[in-house]
Design an enzyme around this catalytic site. Structure first.
Site, PDB file in Angstrom:
ATOM      1  N   CYS A  76       0.861  -1.304   0.101  1.00 12.07           N
ATOM      2  CA  CYS A  76       0.088   0.093   0.115  1.00 12.07           C
ATOM      3  C   CYS A  76       0.913   1.241   0.012  1.00 12.07           C
ATOM      4  O   CYS A  76       0.582   1.959  -0.964  1.00 12.07           O
ATOM      5  CB  CYS A  76      -0.941  -0.011   1.253  1.00 12.07           C
ATOM      6  SG  CYS A  76      -1.798   1.411   1.476  1.00 12.07           S
ATOM      7  N   GLY A  91      -4.892  -9.554 -11.737  1.00 13.01           N
ATOM      8  CA  GLY A  91      -5.222  -9.860 -10.517  1.00 13.01           C
ATOM      9  C   GLY A  91      -4.169 -10.252  -9.697  1.00 13.01           C
ATOM     10  O   GLY A  91      -2.880  -9.648 -10.099  1.00 13.01           O
ATOM     11  N   HIS A 112     -24.132  23.769   1.268  1.00 15.11           N
ATOM     12  CA  HIS A 112     -24.125  24.437  -0.480  1.00 15.11           C
ATOM     13  C   HIS A 112     -23.028  25.338  -0.441  1.00 15.11           C
ATOM     14  O   HIS A 112     -22.726  26.035   0.687  1.00 15.11           O
ATOM     15  CB  HIS A 112     -25.516  25.032  -0.394  1.00 15.11           C
ATOM     16  CG  HIS A 112     -25.707  25.663  -1.784  1.00 15.11           C
ATOM     17  ND1 HIS A 112     -25.891  24.954  -3.024  1.00 15.11           N
ATOM     18  CD2 HIS A 112     -25.423  27.005  -2.402  1.00 15.11           C
ATOM     19  CE1 HIS A 112     -25.854  25.952  -3.996  1.00 15.11           C
ATOM     20  NE2 HIS A 112     -25.487  27.055  -3.553  1.00 15.11           N
TER      21      HIS A 112
HETATM   22  C1  LIG Z   1      -1.024  -0.315  -7.754  1.00 13.17           C
HETATM   23  C2  LIG Z   1      -1.782  -0.706  -6.781  1.00 13.17           C
HETATM   24  C3  LIG Z   1      -2.790   0.298  -6.450  1.00 13.17           C
HETATM   25  C4  LIG Z   1      -3.766   0.064  -5.110  1.00 13.17           C
HETATM   26  N1  LIG Z   1      -4.323   1.020  -4.793  1.00 13.17           N
HETATM   27  C5  LIG Z   1      -5.181   1.079  -3.761  1.00 13.17           C
HETATM   28  C6  LIG Z   1      -6.142   2.072  -3.465  1.00 13.17           C
HETATM   29  O1  LIG Z   1      -6.144   3.001  -3.851  1.00 13.17           O
HETATM   30  N2  LIG Z   1      -6.817   1.617  -2.363  1.00 13.17           N
HETATM   31  C7  LIG Z   1      -6.838   0.510  -1.530  1.00 13.17           C
HETATM   32  O2  LIG Z   1      -7.508   0.335  -0.602  1.00 13.17           O
HETATM   33  N3  LIG Z   1      -6.141  -0.295  -2.076  1.00 13.17           N
HETATM   34  C8  LIG Z   1      -5.241  -0.356  -3.049  1.00 13.17           C
HETATM   35  N4  LIG Z   1      -4.564  -1.110  -3.431  1.00 13.17           N
HETATM   36  C9  LIG Z   1      -4.435  -2.626  -2.457  1.00 13.17           C
HETATM   37  C10 LIG Z   1      -3.461  -2.437  -1.339  1.00 13.17           C
HETATM   38  O3  LIG Z   1      -2.504  -2.141  -1.458  1.00 13.17           O
HETATM   39  C11 LIG Z   1      -3.734  -3.674  -0.577  1.00 13.17           C
HETATM   40  O4  LIG Z   1      -5.146  -4.113  -0.424  1.00 13.17           O
HETATM   41  C12 LIG Z   1      -2.913  -3.672   0.712  1.00 13.17           C
HETATM   42  O5  LIG Z   1      -1.722  -3.361   0.508  1.00 13.17           O
HETATM   43  C13 LIG Z   1      -3.042  -4.998   1.380  1.00 13.17           C
HETATM   44  O6  LIG Z   1      -2.475  -4.715   2.592  1.00 13.17           O
HETATM   45  P1  LIG Z   1      -1.764  -6.053   3.355  1.00 13.17           P
HETATM   46  O7  LIG Z   1      -1.301  -5.731   4.911  1.00 13.17           O
HETATM   47  O8  LIG Z   1      -2.812  -7.370   3.572  1.00 13.17           O
HETATM   48  O9  LIG Z   1      -0.549  -6.579   2.610  1.00 13.17           O
HETATM   49  P2  LIG Z   1       0.726  -5.809   1.870  1.00 13.17           P
HETATM   50  O10 LIG Z   1       0.410  -4.546   1.736  1.00 13.17           O
HETATM   51  O11 LIG Z   1       1.039  -6.411   0.530  1.00 13.17           O
HETATM   52  O12 LIG Z   1       1.823  -5.786   2.923  1.00 13.17           O
HETATM   53  C14 LIG Z   1       2.338  -7.468   2.952  1.00 13.17           C
HETATM   54  C15 LIG Z   1       3.781  -7.234   3.650  1.00 13.17           C
HETATM   55  O13 LIG Z   1       4.500  -8.431   4.164  1.00 13.17           O
HETATM   56  C16 LIG Z   1       5.744  -8.711   3.828  1.00 13.17           C
HETATM   57  N5  LIG Z   1       5.988 -10.058   3.586  1.00 13.17           N
HETATM   58  C17 LIG Z   1       5.335 -10.879   2.945  1.00 13.17           C
HETATM   59  N6  LIG Z   1       5.832 -12.195   2.782  1.00 13.17           N
HETATM   60  C18 LIG Z   1       6.804 -11.961   4.087  1.00 13.17           C
HETATM   61  C19 LIG Z   1       7.726 -13.053   4.821  1.00 13.17           C
HETATM   62  N7  LIG Z   1       7.731 -14.124   4.676  1.00 13.17           N
HETATM   63  N8  LIG Z   1       8.414 -12.424   5.691  1.00 13.17           N
HETATM   64  C20 LIG Z   1       8.508 -10.926   6.099  1.00 13.17           C
HETATM   65  N9  LIG Z   1       7.673 -10.302   5.259  1.00 13.17           N
HETATM   66  C21 LIG Z   1       6.805 -10.522   4.487  1.00 13.17           C
HETATM   67  C22 LIG Z   1       5.830  -7.808   2.316  1.00 13.17           C
HETATM   68  O14 LIG Z   1       7.250  -7.616   2.135  1.00 13.17           O
HETATM   69  C23 LIG Z   1       4.866  -6.750   2.517  1.00 13.17           C
HETATM   70  O15 LIG Z   1       5.429  -5.515   2.965  1.00 13.17           O
HETATM   71  C24 LIG Z   1      -3.686  -0.969  -4.357  1.00 13.17           C
HETATM   72  C25 LIG Z   1      -2.516  -2.195  -4.903  1.00 13.17           C
HETATM   73  C26 LIG Z   1      -1.808  -1.885  -5.980  1.00 13.17           C
HETATM   74  C27 LIG Z   1      -0.877  -3.025  -6.288  1.00 13.17           C
END
Ligand SMILES: Cc1cc2nc3c(=O)[nH]c(=O)nc-3n(C[C@H](O)[C@H](O)[C@H](O)COP(=O)(O)OP(=O)(O)OC[C@H]3O[C@@H](n4cnc5c(N)ncnc54)[C@H](O)[C@@H]3O)c2cc1C
Length: 471
Positions: free
Chosen positions: A43, A272, A450
């Site tokens: 994110c 996806g 408004h």
């Molecule tokens: C281009 C793009 C634009 C987006 N725009 C939006 C938006 O405008 N609004 C919105 O709501 N969502 C948006 N999203 C989606 C949003 O980014 C995700 O839904 C959100 O980041 C999910 O959060 P999370 O904490 O589940 O995982 P993530 O943000 O994916 O974080 C997971 C973390 O875990 C770490 N990790 C993974 N495996 C391991 C391991 N084995 N050991 C240590 N660390 C690990 C990774 O390095 C990562 O830092 C967007 C996504 C993308 C790709």
């Protein structure tokens, strides 16, 4: 030797993980977080935030190019400096990731940088710069997120075929861009590059773009993006992608079944995501469906003490959904550990807003008109166009509309759908209404300031009951 036993370890520091860690710390738990790359996850570093920084530059370019519409003259040429635009976006991401480091420190959360692997439901190893560390806890929350899904026949090479990561830091400006997939990520990049002056084609397999949105929103957006110069192909599939010296050749089967071999300089695949749940010791500990960890409404997996939240669990895959699940899991864990003052609220899946920051923006919450009808509801629908809204006209943003869907029998607000300027900031009004289980009567009796575009929200409610005032 460091004491590596905790009440909670959170694996992954995205908006799911870091928010869960803060809530655990607030509830008095000894908390650690493990991260292999950047604090803040996708994110802050590669998703929501840096894309919005890019889109802001494109928006300002657009306004500067249309300065004369507002009676302004800008001397000289206005052009985008791609390197500077990207540098600004990376700077914003870095600032926010640094902010998370500060929040971890402030909340006394221990950060272990490195790759985490579960060795049991409540124990893991972390391989990082300090070598291998063994950590244990009373509970572990998995928040490892997701990554871009590759096309099986043409994985991203970072040169001609990009995922969102490459598209965020482009080495050069694409001249002719193919975007495969018209969900939020695909459409945001299509909008950014189109505004930056690139020739953009979007290919979508389904019969309309942004297919999770209301049909009227999809149709309106397609018309608007086409007017802005984009080529949109719906009901079409990319059957092959071949990297050539000059770019990529895409074989695209159109709606009528005709195959075109089109040349592009670059291609973004936005088809996806894949959950990051392989090779981290989860296989025997959790149930998975296509790699996504199955959880109860509080985030529990089938193993006692092991929880999961965010993008590595079933969708919608949005940052605010991940954060909400993080708070819920933290509070449910606190309750299991004996805290009687917390009352975790499972996510209300019917009221998760979704926003796409293309130009024009789209935002929605709840059921589309079609979904409400499919669910057997008799509906009352109101649509109010921005052309009837004074503020939208004053801003030069009269393109858009607000649509509301009510249950005709009970007056329950079932869904709201918006397209146009600032709608991503406004949808929260309806979301609060849905959380409070509002009906049309309360919304009609609410006073809207408004002049604001939010008055269109009022008018769309009035419109559903034949009472719209300005149309
Ligand atoms: C281009 C793009 C634009 C987006 N725009 C939006 C938006 O405008 N609004 C919105 O709501 N969502 C948006 N999203 C989606 C949003 O980014 C995700 O839904 C959100 O980041 C999910 O959060 P999370 O904490 O589940 O995982 P993530 O943000 O994916 O974080 C997971 C973390 O875990 C770490 N990790 C993974 N495996 C391991 C391991 N084995 N050991 C240590 N660390 C690990 C990774 O390095 C990562 O830092 C967007 C996504 C993308 C790709």
């Amino acid at each position: 030797m460091a004491d590596n036993s905790y009440d909670i370890i959170v694996l992954g520091s995205g908006p799911g993980g870091y928010v869960a860690a803060i809530r655990c710390a607030q509830l008095g738990m000894k908390t650690a977080i493990v991260e292999r790359e950047n604090l803040g996850g996708i994110c802050l570093n590669w998703g929501c935030i840096p894309t919005k920084a890019l889109l802001r530059s494109a928006e300002i370019l657009h306004y500067a190019q249309h300065a004369s519409d507002y009676g302004l003259k800008i001397a000289g040429t206005i052009e985008a400096d791609l390197e500077a635009v990207v540098k600004r976006s990376r700077g914003v991401a870095k600032q926010l990731s640094g902010g998370i480091a500060h929040l971890m420190k402030k909340n006394k959360i221990t950060v272990h940088m490195g790759e985490g692997t579960l060795t049991g439901p409540t124990s893991l190893t972390v391989k990082g710069e300090k070598g291998e560390e063994k950590l244990t806890a009373k509970h572990v929350i998995v928040a490892t997120g997701a990554r871009a899904r590759n096309l099986p026949f043409a994985p991203a090479d970072g040169k001609r075929i990009w995922t969102y990561r490459h598209a965020m830091v482009p080495p050069e400006m694409p001249k002719k861009l193919l975007v495969i997939g018209s969900g939020a990520i695909g459409i945001e990049f299509a909008s950014f590059y189109n505004d930056m002056g690139c020739d953009v084609t979007v290919v979508e397999m389904l019969d309309r773009i942004v297919p999770v949105e209301d049909h009227e929103v999809s149709a309106f957006l397609e018309k608007s993006l086409t007017k802005q110069g984009m080529t949109i192909m719906t009901g079409a599939g990319v059957e092959a992608l071949e990297v050539t010296g000059k770019g990529v050749t895409a074989k695209i089967k159109d709606k009528a079944g005709k195959v075109h071999a089109n040349e592009y300089t670059h291609c973004i695949t936005a088809i996806g995501i894949m959950p990051n749940t392989e090779n981290i010791g989860l296989d025997k500990l959790v149930e998975m469906d296509r790699g996504f960890i199955q959880i109860d409404p509080y985030g529990r997996t089938k193993s006692k003490g092991l929880w999961a939240i965010g993008d590595c669990t079933p969708g919608p895959w949005l940052a605010h959904k991940a954060s909400h699940e993080g708070v819920t899991a933290a509070e449910a864990i606190a309750q299991e550990l004996g805290n009687k003052d917390v009352h975790p609220h499972p996510l209300n899946r019917d009221a998760i807003p979704g926003c796409t920051y293309c130009h024009p923006q789209i935002a929605s919450v709840g059921m589309t008109e079609a979904k409400a009808k499919e669910a057997g509801r008799e509906v009352k629908v109101g649509v109010f166009p921005f052309i009837g809204n004074g503020k939208a006209i004053a801003l030069g943003e009269a393109e858009g509309f607000t649509k509301t869907v009510f249950d005709a029998k009970t007056g329950e607000l079932l869904g709201a759908h918006m397209v146009g300027a600032e709608v991503t900031e406004m949808i929260q009004g309806y979301t609060i209404g849905m959380t409070l289980e509002t009906t049309e009567a309360e919304l009609m009796n609410t006073v809207f300031p408004h002049p604001t575009i939010s008055e269109s929200m009022h008018e769309a409610v009035l419109g559903a009951y034949g009472r719209a005032l300005h149309i």
